[in-house]
Design a protein around this motif. Structure first.
Motif, mmCIF file in Angstrom:
data_model
loop_
_atom_site.group_PDB
_atom_site.id
_atom_site.type_symbol
_atom_site.label_atom_id
_atom_site.label_comp_id
_atom_site.label_asym_id
_atom_site.label_seq_id
_atom_site.Cartn_x
_atom_site.Cartn_y
_atom_site.Cartn_z
ATOM 1 N N ILE A 16 44.647 29.770 40.367
ATOM 2 C CA ILE A 16 45.300 31.087 40.316
ATOM 3 C C ILE A 16 46.728 30.935 39.808
ATOM 4 O O ILE A 16 47.200 31.748 39.015
ATOM 5 N N GLY A 17 47.425 29.889 40.245
ATOM 6 C CA GLY A 17 48.794 29.654 39.789
ATOM 7 C C GLY A 17 48.887 29.485 38.282
ATOM 8 O O GLY A 17 49.759 30.075 37.629
ATOM 9 N N LEU A 18 47.984 28.678 37.726
ATOM 10 C CA LEU A 18 47.960 28.495 36.270
ATOM 11 C C LEU A 18 47.665 29.809 35.548
ATOM 12 O O LEU A 18 48.277 30.121 34.532
ATOM 13 N N ARG A 19 46.742 30.574 36.113
ATOM 14 C CA ARG A 19 46.386 31.842 35.497
ATOM 15 C C ARG A 19 47.555 32.831 35.536
ATOM 16 O O ARG A 19 47.833 33.521 34.554
ATOM 17 N N LEU A 20 48.266 32.882 36.672
ATOM 18 C CA LEU A 20 49.429 33.765 36.770
ATOM 19 C C LEU A 20 50.494 33.384 35.740
ATOM 20 O O LEU A 20 51.087 34.254 35.103
ATOM 21 N N ARG A 21 50.719 32.082 35.566
ATOM 22 C CA ARG A 21 51.691 31.628 34.559
ATOM 23 C C ARG A 21 51.241 32.052 33.160
ATOM 24 O O ARG A 21 52.042 32.531 32.356
ATOM 25 N N GLU A 22 49.941 31.878 32.845
ATOM 26 C CA GLU A 22 49.418 32.291 31.540
ATOM 27 C C GLU A 22 49.636 33.790 31.311
ATOM 28 O O GLU A 22 50.064 34.203 30.233
ATOM 29 N N LEU A 23 49.323 34.586 32.320
ATOM 30 C CA LEU A 23 49.465 36.036 32.194
ATOM 31 C C LEU A 23 50.925 36.440 32.024
ATOM 32 O O LEU A 23 51.243 37.322 31.217
ATOM 33 N N ARG A 24 51.815 35.809 32.788
ATOM 34 C CA ARG A 24 53.248 36.120 32.708
ATOM 35 C C ARG A 24 53.793 35.769 31.331
ATOM 36 O O ARG A 24 54.476 36.582 30.692
ATOM 37 N N THR A 25 53.476 34.574 30.846
ATOM 38 C CA THR A 25 54.017 34.155 29.548
ATOM 39 C C THR A 25 53.399 34.965 28.403
ATOM 40 O O THR A 25 54.083 35.263 27.424
ATOM 41 N N ALA A 26 52.122 35.341 28.528
ATOM 42 C CA ALA A 26 51.488 36.172 27.498
ATOM 43 C C ALA A 26 52.176 37.533 27.398
ATOM 44 O O ALA A 26 52.213 38.137 26.324
ATOM 45 N N ARG A 27 52.740 37.999 28.501
ATOM 46 C CA ARG A 27 53.470 39.275 28.515
ATOM 47 C C ARG A 27 54.932 39.090 28.109
ATOM 48 O O ARG A 27 55.690 40.047 28.048
ATOM 49 N N GLY A 28 55.342 37.826 27.882
ATOM 50 C CA GLY A 28 56.717 37.554 27.465
ATOM 51 C C GLY A 28 57.734 37.724 28.575
ATOM 52 O O GLY A 28 58.908 38.003 28.304
ATOM 53 N N LEU A 29 57.300 37.553 29.835
ATOM 54 C CA LEU A 29 58.205 37.722 30.977
ATOM 55 C C LEU A 29 58.660 36.375 31.525
ATOM 56 O O LEU A 29 57.880 35.428 31.586
ATOM 57 N N SER A 30 59.913 36.330 31.914
ATOM 58 C CA SER A 30 60.413 35.147 32.608
ATOM 59 C C SER A 30 59.973 35.224 34.061
ATOM 60 O O SER A 30 59.537 36.279 34.551
ATOM 61 N N SER A 40 40.759 25.329 49.039
ATOM 62 C CA SER A 40 41.860 26.285 48.949
ATOM 63 C C SER A 40 42.917 25.807 47.962
ATOM 64 O O SER A 40 43.459 26.588 47.197
ATOM 65 N N SER A 41 43.193 24.500 47.970
ATOM 66 C CA SER A 41 44.226 23.984 47.062
ATOM 67 C C SER A 41 43.774 24.072 45.602
ATOM 68 O O SER A 41 44.581 24.351 44.722
ATOM 69 N N GLU A 42 42.468 23.863 45.338
ATOM 70 C CA GLU A 42 41.957 23.998 43.968
ATOM 71 C C GLU A 42 42.078 25.438 43.488
ATOM 72 O O GLU A 42 42.483 25.694 42.366
ATOM 73 N N LEU A 43 41.717 26.377 44.363
ATOM 74 C CA LEU A 43 41.811 27.788 43.996
ATOM 75 C C LEU A 43 43.267 28.200 43.793
ATOM 76 O O LEU A 43 43.600 28.890 42.833
ATOM 77 N N SER A 44 44.148 27.754 44.675
ATOM 78 C CA SER A 44 45.576 28.087 44.534
ATOM 79 C C SER A 44 46.120 27.573 43.210
ATOM 80 O O SER A 44 46.860 28.272 42.522
ATOM 81 N N ALA A 45 45.743 26.351 42.840
ATOM 82 C CA ALA A 45 46.203 25.775 41.571
ATOM 83 C C ALA A 45 45.647 26.579 40.397
ATOM 84 O O ALA A 45 46.367 26.858 39.428
ATOM 85 N N GLY A 98 56.316 28.936 43.528
ATOM 86 C CA GLY A 98 55.368 28.176 44.343
ATOM 87 C C GLY A 98 53.924 28.517 44.021
ATOM 88 O O GLY A 98 53.053 27.651 44.009
ATOM 89 N N LEU A 99 53.670 29.783 43.751
ATOM 90 C CA LEU A 99 52.310 30.201 43.381
ATOM 91 C C LEU A 99 51.917 29.586 42.043
ATOM 92 O O LEU A 99 50.819 29.045 41.899
ATOM 93 N N GLU A 100 52.814 29.678 41.067
ATOM 94 C CA GLU A 100 52.498 29.152 39.738
ATOM 95 C C GLU A 100 52.308 27.637 39.751
ATOM 96 O O GLU A 100 51.526 27.108 38.972
ATOM 97 N N SER A 101 53.003 26.949 40.641
ATOM 98 C CA SER A 101 52.842 25.489 40.721
ATOM 99 C C SER A 101 51.626 25.101 41.551
ATOM 100 O O SER A 101 51.247 23.938 41.600
ATOM 101 N N GLY A 102 51.017 26.080 42.230
ATOM 102 C CA GLY A 102 49.850 25.801 43.045
ATOM 103 C C GLY A 102 50.178 25.282 44.433
ATOM 104 O O GLY A 102 49.287 24.890 45.176
ATOM 105 N N SER A 103 51.457 25.302 44.794
ATOM 106 C CA SER A 103 51.862 24.778 46.102
ATOM 107 C C SER A 103 51.833 25.839 47.197
ATOM 108 O O SER A 103 52.036 25.521 48.361
#
Length: 184
Positions: free
Chosen positions: A18-32, A11-16, A49-54
């Motif tokens: 997904i968190g990295l992917r969410l950060r990539e998607l957010r920054t690709a859209r130019g959103l803070s 679960s922790s590997e998947l959370s990490a 917390g999601l983006e950090s994987g915690s």
């Protein structure tokens, strides 16, 4: 109440992941972080917390974030894998297939809707359509303003670019859900 993946992945590997992917998607859209939190209705601390994987993401949270980004749910995974599992308070989903053509991304899920609550979904990007085939049980689904009762063996299609809902009438509902997100 978390996204889960193949049994070999923790679960922790998947959370990490997904968190990295969410950060990539957010920054690709130019959103803070604050902008995405505001657009999705997800708290800034939760998003951080999601983006950090915690934090483990729920199905509701992932849908809120991917909808605010204008993307299909499966994009929360870097490489969408068949069998990826997402759980929420009312609805569980297993990704059966993801296909993409020049016009759209289509995701096929096996879902379970549990009684005792309603899964309300915000409007997806313009042109998104959902198709549900009920395998067992009775569901109340479709546009939030006018949901339709669907029994085992029945189906319903609705415009998912409007708020919509899923509810099990008396017992668990087993169903197949196809979501088609047009490009652009």
């Amino acid at each position: 109440m978390r996204a889960t993946d193949q049994p070999a992945q923790s679960s922790s590997e998947l959370s990490a992941r997904i968190g990295l992917r969410l950060r990539e998607l957010r920054t690709a859209r130019g959103l803070s972080l604050s902008e995405l939190a505001r657009h999705s209705g997800v708290g800034k601390a939760t998003l951080s917390g999601l983006e950090s994987g915690s934090r483990n993401p729920t199905l509701e949270t992932l849908y809120a974030l991917t909808t605010a980004l204008g993307l299909p749910l499966s994009t929360a995974l870097q490489e969408p894998e068949r069998g990826a599992r997402f759980s929420g308070q009312v609805l569980d989903a297993v990704l059966l297939d993801r296909s993409e053509d020049a016009a759209a991304v289509s995701e096929t899920y096996r879902i379970r809707i549990r009684p005792g609550g309603v899964r309300r979904s915000a409007a997806h990007p313009p042109g998104t359509v959902e198709h549900l085939v009920v395998l067992s049980g009775t569901a109340l689904v479709g546009a939030a303003a006018s949901p339709v009762t669907v029994t085992a063996g029945g189906h319903h299609t609705w415009a998912a670019d409007l708020p919509h809902c899923y509810e099990a009438v008396a017992q668990d509902v087993e169903a197949v859900l196809v979501v088609r997100y047009p490009h652009g």
